[in-house]
Design a protein around this motif. Sequence first.
Motif, short mmCIF file in Angstrom:
data_model
loop_
_atom_site.label_atom_id
_atom_site.label_comp_id
_atom_site.label_asym_id
_atom_site.label_seq_id
_atom_site.Cartn_x
_atom_site.Cartn_y
_atom_site.Cartn_z
N THR A 204 -5.33 7.53 10.84
CA THR A 204 -6.49 8.37 11.16
C THR A 204 -7.64 7.51 11.69
OG1 THR A 204 -5.83 9.90 9.42
CG2 THR A 204 -8.10 10.08 10.23
N ARG A 205 -7.83 6.35 11.04
CA ARG A 205 -8.92 5.46 11.47
C ARG A 205 -8.68 4.93 12.89
NH1 ARG A 205 -9.56 0.16 11.12
NH2 ARG A 205 -7.84 -0.16 9.65
N LYS B 213 0.84 -1.20 0.00
CA LYS B 213 0.00 0.00 0.00
C LYS B 213 0.88 1.25 0.00
CE LYS B 213 -3.70 -2.55 0.34
NZ LYS B 213 -4.57 -2.73 -0.82
N ASN B 214 0.31 2.37 -0.51
CA ASN B 214 1.08 3.61 -0.58
C ASN B 214 0.95 4.41 0.72
OD1 ASN B 214 -1.41 4.91 -0.64
ND2 ASN B 214 -1.45 4.98 -2.87
N VAL B 215 1.62 5.56 0.76
CA VAL B 215 1.69 6.38 1.97
C VAL B 215 0.31 6.86 2.41
CG1 VAL B 215 2.61 8.53 2.92
CG2 VAL B 215 4.05 7.10 1.48
N SER B 216 -0.53 7.25 1.43
CA SER B 216 -1.85 7.79 1.79
C SER B 216 -2.72 6.75 2.49
CB SER B 216 -2.56 8.33 0.55
OG SER B 216 -2.83 7.28 -0.37
N VAL B 217 -2.62 5.50 2.06
CA VAL B 217 -3.39 4.42 2.70
C VAL B 217 -2.92 4.24 4.14
CG1 VAL B 217 -3.87 1.94 2.69
CG2 VAL B 217 -3.89 3.23 0.55
N ILE B 218 -1.59 4.30 4.36
CA ILE B 218 -1.04 4.14 5.71
C ILE B 218 -1.48 5.30 6.60
CG2 ILE B 218 1.11 4.04 7.05
CD1 ILE B 218 2.40 2.68 4.60
N ARG B 219 -1.46 6.53 5.98
CA ARG B 219 -1.91 7.69 6.75
C ARG B 219 -3.38 7.55 7.12
NH1 ARG B 219 -1.35 11.48 3.09
NH2 ARG B 219 0.92 11.56 3.35
N GLU C 25 3.28 4.51 12.83
CA GLU C 25 4.26 5.60 12.81
C GLU C 25 5.63 5.11 12.33
OE1 GLU C 25 4.29 7.20 16.74
OE2 GLU C 25 2.80 8.75 16.28
N ARG C 26 6.03 3.94 12.87
CA ARG C 26 7.34 3.40 12.50
C ARG C 26 7.40 3.08 11.00
NH1 ARG C 26 8.60 -1.41 16.51
NH2 ARG C 26 10.34 -1.66 15.04
N ILE C 27 6.28 2.55 10.47
CA ILE C 27 6.24 2.22 9.04
C ILE C 27 6.23 3.50 8.21
CG2 ILE C 27 4.81 1.17 7.23
CD1 ILE C 27 3.89 -0.84 9.45
N GLN C 28 5.49 4.52 8.72
CA GLN C 28 5.44 5.81 8.01
C GLN C 28 6.83 6.45 7.94
OE1 GLN C 28 2.22 7.73 10.29
NE2 GLN C 28 1.35 8.33 8.32
N SER C 29 7.57 6.39 9.05
CA SER C 29 8.87 7.07 9.11
C SER C 29 10.01 6.20 8.62
CB SER C 29 9.15 7.50 10.56
OG SER C 29 9.24 6.34 11.39
#
Length: 653
Positions: A403-404, A393-399, A598-602
């Motif tokens: 949020t969810r 999945k891309n960054v927006s899906v992770i973001r 967060e860890r996956i995002q960063s």
Amino acid sequence: MTRSFNQQFDQHGAWRRNFAHRLKWLSRWLDENELLDQSVAERLRELESQMRTSKVMVAFVAEFSRGKSELINAIFFAAYGRRIMPASAGRTTMCPTELGYDTSFLPCLRLLPIETRLEPHSLAHWRDKAEHWTEIPIDVEDAEQLSQTMNKVAEVRRVPLAEARSLGFWSDESPDDNPVPDAEGQVEIPRWRHALLNMPHPLLEQGLVILDTPGLNAIGAEPELTVSLIPQAHAVVFILGADTGVTRSDLAIWREHLITEGDPGETRIVVLNKIDTMWDTLSTPAQIDAQIQRQRKGAAELLGVPLTQVLPVSAQKGLQAKIRRDVPLLQASRLPALESVLGEGLLGKRERMLRLAVDAGISALQAEAARILKVRQRDLSEQALELQGLRGKNVSVIRHMRTRIEQEQAEFEGSNTRILALRSVQGKLLREVYAVLGSTALKADMARLSASLKRPGIKLNVRKVYGATFDALRNNLREVQATTAEIQSMLHATFRQLNAEHGFALQAPAEPDLSGFQEQLSQIENSHIHYLGIGNLLKLAQPDFCDKLVRALASRLRVVNEAAMTEVERWSKGAGAQLDAQLKERRRNFTKRIEAVERIQSAAGNLDERLAELAAQEAGLAELHVRLREFTALLTSNEAPSAAAARSELSAA
């Protein structure tokens, strides 16, 4: 040879210390693994304290000159090489004497003046009034000084009849039981009302309490002894003289004062003392034994007890034999047989009671800890599924996922209204319980009983009067039981909703069963009614006697009510603590999920690494499950390992 009582009690003490050590260790292990909620922690502390500090009381009861104090010397104090309790000719225990050990006091003998009987307070009240006791320090290493100090319990005073009457040692209604006045018209009474020996003796340090009671005249003047102290003893040893058999005053003590509230077969031992008076050089051993057997059978028939409960002994020869290390004389005294029966019956029963308490506590603990582990396991599985869904999945899906999760967290925190409502209603109902069983309600019940007992005339309806009081007390417990049933119903409904809405695994703890406390009330009622037989019924015409009786009853009932309230409070805390534990787990789960995203995002950690961590945590939880079963099994196994084996098991763990 048969193990002495001291040896059996030493072994019992080692067993208790070993159990307490393992309970403490288990508590620490649970705490380190965050499996210990407030309710379980409190229950464990109570169990550990019970194991370390619970008392075992043995009451010795006899008429004067039956060798009671000598028997106490022979069983407990022979190691001093001399008598500790006053037992020589002309010296005898004149006031009830408790031997025990309390670390909050220095070693001493505390004596309560007989004049305190003139004031409207029970013995239980005076125990906390240190300034009213005469305190004499003791040196436990100095047998001579200790013996001299203990002679204080034999002190007497001579007083006019009026004073003896006001203190309860002279009765115009029962002249046969009165002491003989001297030439000046004065009578002999005890100088002290009660004595407490605080002594770091090896057995007393382990929780043994010895109650040495005086003869009929002194015991009859203190109703609290009969209806409170003696019934609470775990064993009652009643001493007769082999040379006299069962006398009229022996029978009076047995019938009027030896009231036990458990199974008499387990709690009463009859000792036929002074069998050495039958050792006659003109008789054969067989003839002497036959004579002893006749006395045993006669005593058993008169007292209505099985023959096996009547044990012949020579306390004097037993003490002498122990001091001289004379094995043949010790066997001839038959003291070892008494020590064996006393130890096996008393300590075996005590161990069974402690085991039941431990088993119940450990069972509840294991269930709650296992429930927390299952919640953690489920949360880890859900996290793993959630993260697996992020593959490719891309960054927006992770973001969006973050949020969810934050939205779910906010909704969860906002849905606590039901929990707060539950706690509010629960608190209100518990306050009702405390109002029903609290001291104010009990005082009102006791005031009504006192007023009924003080009505003029002979109280031939005393059974009815007591019946009305105890019916009200039992109804109080039934009312509390109805309240707990209402709370339980509410818990079931709320827990079902929370389980459905939030995926909790809440289970309402078993409702407290208060029927045992109702049985205790019935036993106390029977004790009082039995005590107020024809012999003591006439004393109800004396207002002071009624006051003493009601005060003694109130102190017993307070203990029952407080125990019932503790049971209800423990149950309520158990439900609240379980809810708190699962709320805490859910909040921790939200935190962990956000941290993972967060860890996956960063890019601080890739997805596979995080999934591997979750798998490792799941394996760790499975290991905790296994260890929990192993450690709790150590405490609930029928055969407790030796102290050395327990240390080995725990250090290995």
